[in-house]
Scaffold this active site. Structure first.
Site, PDB file in Angstrom:
ATOM      1  N   ASP A   1     -10.762   2.876   4.311  1.00 44.46           N
ATOM      2  CA  ASP A   1     -10.703   1.495   4.125  1.00 44.46           C
ATOM      3  C   ASP A   1     -12.431   1.159   4.010  1.00 44.46           C
ATOM      4  O   ASP A   1     -12.844   0.250   3.733  1.00 44.46           O
ATOM      5  CB  ASP A   1     -10.398   0.702   5.472  1.00 44.46           C
ATOM      6  CG  ASP A   1      -9.172  -0.235   4.951  1.00 44.46           C
ATOM      7  OD1 ASP A   1      -8.776  -0.478   3.970  1.00 44.46           O
ATOM      8  OD2 ASP A   1      -8.683  -0.517   6.184  1.00 44.46           O
TER       9      ASP A   1
ATOM     10  N   LYS B   1       0.687  -1.317   0.053  1.00 42.02           N
ATOM     11  CA  LYS B   1       0.013   0.120   0.095  1.00 42.02           C
ATOM     12  C   LYS B   1       1.014   1.339   0.171  1.00 42.02           C
ATOM     13  O   LYS B   1       0.717   2.449  -0.920  1.00 42.02           O
ATOM     14  CB  LYS B   1      -0.879   0.029   1.215  1.00 42.02           C
ATOM     15  CG  LYS B   1      -2.041  -1.209   0.944  1.00 42.02           C
ATOM     16  CD  LYS B   1      -2.644  -1.067   2.242  1.00 42.02           C
ATOM     17  CE  LYS B   1      -4.061  -2.197   2.286  1.00 42.02           C
ATOM     18  NZ  LYS B   1      -4.494  -2.837   3.430  1.00 42.02           N
TER      19      LYS B   1
ATOM     20  N   GLN C   1      -4.469  -1.592   9.847  1.00 44.79           N
ATOM     21  CA  GLN C   1      -4.102  -2.677   9.176  1.00 44.79           C
ATOM     22  C   GLN C   1      -4.758  -3.846  10.304  1.00 44.79           C
ATOM     23  O   GLN C   1      -4.384  -3.870  11.465  1.00 44.79           O
ATOM     24  CB  GLN C   1      -2.932  -3.089   8.887  1.00 44.79           C
ATOM     25  CG  GLN C   1      -2.665  -4.452   8.089  1.00 44.79           C
ATOM     26  CD  GLN C   1      -3.300  -4.446   6.683  1.00 44.79           C
ATOM     27  OE1 GLN C   1      -3.319  -3.544   5.910  1.00 44.79           O
ATOM     28  NE2 GLN C   1      -4.015  -5.645   6.287  1.00 44.79           N
TER      29      GLN C   1
END
Ligand code: NAP
Length: 303
Positions: A128, A61, A105
């Site tokens: 997200d 990412k 994460q």
């Protein structure tokens, strides 16, 4: 964009190339923004602990951010960070005007509630798309920062011109990050929706028979090669979300990445299919970058 196998008629849905196309589009927009005197979008990522998969995802990412001209910040913590300390870091990022969006994460260590952490992220920085505000707006059909993997699946269907209206989509798996949101996106009254959706899970009776009625199968289970030829109607479109690391001594890494679909058996039956790797996975990162750009531009939540 599509490729055809020499011996069969299925189209390989190339998520890697499609993600590259999207990243090129994002990079062009970043160049325009910066040429107009704006700072580039900035994504931050919080990584707790040393899970191999999470390390790889976060590294990819951050690298992807650099490639499209975004700024990026990686904040690393050991497994023993307390929930309160992590929530304080989230609040700091919420209040930092230089950060347009950030991700925490998953998975987190067992002593930290992922729900609490996700709810602490400001919806306008929740790139997200996991915050209940963004999920709620998605369900209500309002503009939202969409969860990246489900949005990536719908984007692939759209870019490959795969008809969804009136089609029967069978989604296997009902997690909050993949199965449930993709079932909602596929059912929306939009060009990329209008499917009749059946959402299946571990309690579903006679899953193979239901799958055989699908025009589109989305497998998001986490069980390698679970979907076999007897579960797929000839001509169906098959989207494989699964990514399970299976031990493989012949590989330098010591593992092979396996999807939820037995590709060798199912591909010859399918009209189109995503591979693993190189299918849904790269799209997830591309859609995260797209969400970050949308957050920076205040597209969903005007600044
Ligand atoms: P998850 O939270 O573990 O959910 C798995 C789902 O599969 C659950 O709903 C479960 O049903 C269902 N299931 C398990 N065994 C089943 C069976 N025998 N028959 C029918 N349904 C069954 O998994 P997830 O987070 O959604 O992830 C799924 C897979 O996608 C994993 O391999 C993950 O690594 C991968 N993934 C990939 C990406 C990407 O970017 N490519 C992103 C996210 C996830 P119950 O609800 O009844 O338990």
């Amino acid at each position: 964009m599509a490729t055809a196998d020499a011996t069969t008629s299925y189209r390989l849905i190339d998520g890697k190339q499609t993600a590259e196309d999207i990243k090129a589009e994002i990079a062009a927009e970043v160049a325009q923004l910066t040429a107009a005197g704006q700072r580039p979008p900035h994504l931050a990522a919080i990584l707790v602990g040393h899970d191999g998969g999470s390390e790889t995802y976060v590294r990819n990412k951050v690298l992807a951010c650099e490639r499209v001209g975004f700024g990026s910040t990686l904040l690393r913590y050991e497994d023993d960070i307390s929930e309160a300390e992590l929530l304080a870091q989230v609040e700091e990022l919420n209040n930092d005007p230089g950060i347009d969006g950030f991700i925490v994460q998953l998975p987190l260590p067992p002593h930290i509630s992922p729900e609490k952490v996700i709810e602490a992220i400001r919806p306008e920085k929740d790139v997200d798309g996991f915050h209940p505000m963004n999920i709620g707006r998605m369900v209500a059909g309002l503009p939202a920062l969409l969860p990246a993997t489900p949005a990536g699946i719908v984007e692939l269907l759209q870019r490959y011109g795969i008809k969804t209206s009136g089609q029967h989509a069978v989604v296997i798996g009902r997690s909050n990050i993949v199965g449930t949101p993709v079932s909602i996106l596929l059912a929306r009254n939009l060009e990329s929706g209008n499917c009749t959706v059946t959402l299946c899970h571990s309690r579903t009776k006679d899953l193979p028979a239901i799958c055989r009625t699908a025009d589109i199968v989305v497998a998001a289970i986490g069980r390698p090669e679970f979907v076999t030829a007897d579960m797929v109607r000839p001509g169906a479109v098959v989207i494989d979300v699964g990514t399970t690391r299976v031990a493989d001594a012949s590989k330098k890494s010591g593992f092979t990445l396996k999807g939820d679909v037995n590709f060798a058996e199912v591909a010859p039956l399918a009209s189109a299919i995503t591979p693993v790797p190189g299918g849904v996975g790269p799209m997830t990162i591309a859609m995260l970058l797209l969400n970050t750009l949308r957050a920076a531009k205040g597209e969903v939540y005007p600044k």
